[in-house]
Design a protein around this motif. Structure first.
Motif, PDB file in Angstrom:
ATOM      1  N   SER A 293       8.767  12.877   1.445  1.00  0.00           N
ATOM      2  CA  SER A 293       9.421  14.123   1.820  1.00  0.00           C
ATOM      3  C   SER A 293       8.827  14.620   3.129  1.00  0.00           C
ATOM      4  O   SER A 293       7.788  14.123   3.588  1.00  0.00           O
ATOM      5  N   VAL A 294       9.484  15.609   3.734  1.00  0.00           N
ATOM      6  CA  VAL A 294       8.948  16.171   4.970  1.00  0.00           C
ATOM      7  C   VAL A 294       7.601  16.835   4.722  1.00  0.00           C
ATOM      8  O   VAL A 294       6.741  16.868   5.602  1.00  0.00           O
ATOM      9  N   TRP A 295       7.396  17.371   3.524  1.00  0.00           N
ATOM     10  CA  TRP A 295       6.119  18.012   3.215  1.00  0.00           C
ATOM     11  C   TRP A 295       5.001  16.977   3.102  1.00  0.00           C
ATOM     12  O   TRP A 295       3.842  17.270   3.432  1.00  0.00           O
ATOM     13  N   ASP A 296       5.327  15.771   2.635  1.00  0.00           N
ATOM     14  CA  ASP A 296       4.324  14.701   2.597  1.00  0.00           C
ATOM     15  C   ASP A 296       3.909  14.315   4.016  1.00  0.00           C
ATOM     16  O   ASP A 296       2.729  14.140   4.314  1.00  0.00           O
ATOM     17  N   THR A 297       4.901  14.172   4.912  1.00  0.00           N
ATOM     18  CA  THR A 297       4.597  13.858   6.311  1.00  0.00           C
ATOM     19  C   THR A 297       3.788  14.969   6.956  1.00  0.00           C
ATOM     20  O   THR A 297       2.836  14.719   7.708  1.00  0.00           O
ATOM     21  N   CYS A 298       4.149  16.203   6.652  1.00  0.00           N
ATOM     22  CA  CYS A 298       3.403  17.354   7.166  1.00  0.00           C
ATOM     23  C   CYS A 298       1.953  17.303   6.693  1.00  0.00           C
ATOM     24  O   CYS A 298       1.025  17.594   7.452  1.00  0.00           O
ATOM     25  N   LEU A 299       1.760  16.915   5.448  1.00  0.00           N
ATOM     26  CA  LEU A 299       0.417  16.807   4.880  1.00  0.00           C
ATOM     27  C   LEU A 299      -0.403  15.770   5.641  1.00  0.00           C
ATOM     28  O   LEU A 299      -1.571  16.002   5.990  1.00  0.00           O
TER      29      LEU A 299
ATOM     30  N   LYS B 282      15.915  12.169  12.740  1.00  0.00           N
ATOM     31  CA  LYS B 282      16.970  11.165  12.599  1.00  0.00           C
ATOM     32  C   LYS B 282      16.412   9.813  12.181  1.00  0.00           C
ATOM     33  O   LYS B 282      17.132   8.995  11.595  1.00  0.00           O
ATOM     34  N   GLN B 283      15.122   9.570  12.476  1.00  0.00           N
ATOM     35  CA  GLN B 283      14.519   8.296  12.092  1.00  0.00           C
ATOM     36  C   GLN B 283      13.915   8.333  10.689  1.00  0.00           C
ATOM     37  O   GLN B 283      13.609   7.287  10.119  1.00  0.00           O
ATOM     38  N   LEU B 284      13.727   9.517  10.120  1.00  0.00           N
ATOM     39  CA  LEU B 284      13.136   9.635   8.789  1.00  0.00           C
ATOM     40  C   LEU B 284      14.207   9.353   7.737  1.00  0.00           C
ATOM     41  O   LEU B 284      15.278   9.970   7.728  1.00  0.00           O
ATOM     42  N   THR B 285      13.906   8.408   6.863  1.00  0.00           N
ATOM     43  CA  THR B 285      14.905   7.941   5.899  1.00  0.00           C
ATOM     44  C   THR B 285      14.635   8.345   4.463  1.00  0.00           C
ATOM     45  O   THR B 285      15.434   8.063   3.584  1.00  0.00           O
ATOM     46  N   TYR B 286      13.488   8.993   4.205  1.00  0.00           N
ATOM     47  CA  TYR B 286      13.193   9.351   2.820  1.00  0.00           C
ATOM     48  C   TYR B 286      14.039  10.540   2.391  1.00  0.00           C
ATOM     49  O   TYR B 286      14.624  11.262   3.202  1.00  0.00           O
ATOM     50  N   LYS B 287      14.062  10.769   1.082  1.00  0.00           N
ATOM     51  CA  LYS B 287      14.805  11.888   0.525  1.00  0.00           C
ATOM     52  C   LYS B 287      13.870  13.060   0.353  1.00  0.00           C
ATOM     53  O   LYS B 287      12.711  12.914   0.015  1.00  0.00           O
TER      54      LYS B 287
END
Length: 219
Positions: free
Chosen positions: A149-155, A212-217
């Motif tokens: 998720s975006v929050w995982d990437t943020c972490l 646009k390159q991030l493919t996770y849900k």
């Protein structure tokens, strides 16, 4: 895509950055002689406490914190106990790592542990807020391509920036400049805080640019 999550993330990070600013400004208006250098440990714990309180409140209000699988009081208390235990163990872990990197073992032990508390407040606490007391989820997020998720990437970004900031902050300490900010652990804690603030800005910006390159849900 994910505009709502990115806006929520940016708002959360703005509040966290404001808490660091207030933890520096407000004590200066209340405590005589308060300063980042002169009363460094007081400043350090002020920032740690502010970030801890604001992180728990904001992530809970946004619903980012994973919900409890069970609604019994006993389960919730067990989860709270495990979170507190992980926080304390993280402080011991950072303390050990910092000592292994050259910090005094006995002399300045309070200063070293205080730095460990700050690092835990800026990194481990965020993992607890986003992922809960789930070590397997932590390992997944910080493994290669483990973000879901975006929050995982943020972490990943904020934790990395904080730790790199603390590491870079150690470089001026051995230099014979005789500056007040070279006293242990002023430069490391300042470096960690600056790295944390940098991560707060960099994470939503990086995710927005590469969305646009991030493919996770998203969660």
């Amino acid at each position: 895509m994910w505009d709502h999550e990115i806006r929520a993330m940016a708002s959360t990070h703005a509040i966290l950055a404001a808490s660091v600013f207030m933890a520096t400004v407000l004590p200066a208006a209340v405590v005589p002689g308060f300063s980042v250098y002169g009363t460094h440990l007081l400043w350090l714990y002020s920032v740690s406490g502010a970030v801890t309180a604001v992180s728990v409140a904001v992530f809970w209000l946004l619903g980012i914190t994973p919900p409890a699988k069970k609604h019994t009081v006993g389960y919730k208390l067990s989860r709270l106990f495990r979170s507190c235990l992980y926080f304390f163990l993280s402080c011991l872990f950072f303390h050990t790592v910092v000592v292994l990197y050259g910090a005094p073992l006995i002399e300045s032990a309070l200063e070293t542990f205080s730095l460990s508390v700050l690092l835990t407040s800026l990194t481990t606490l965020r993992c607890l807020c986003v992922l809960g007391p789930n070590v397997q989820a932590w390992i997944r997020v910080f493994s290669r391509h483990g973000a879901m998720s975006v929050w995982d990437t943020c972490l990943q970004i904020t934790v990395a920036c904080t730790l790199v900031g603390a590491w870079v902050g150690a470089f001026p300490i051995p230099l014979d400049w005789d500056r007040p900010w070279q006293a242990w652990p002023v430069s490391c804690s300042l470096g960690a805080t600056i790295g944390f603030l940098t991560g707060l800005v960099a994470a939503p910006a990086w995710i927005h640019i590469h969305r646009k390159q991030l493919t996770y849900k998203c969660k």
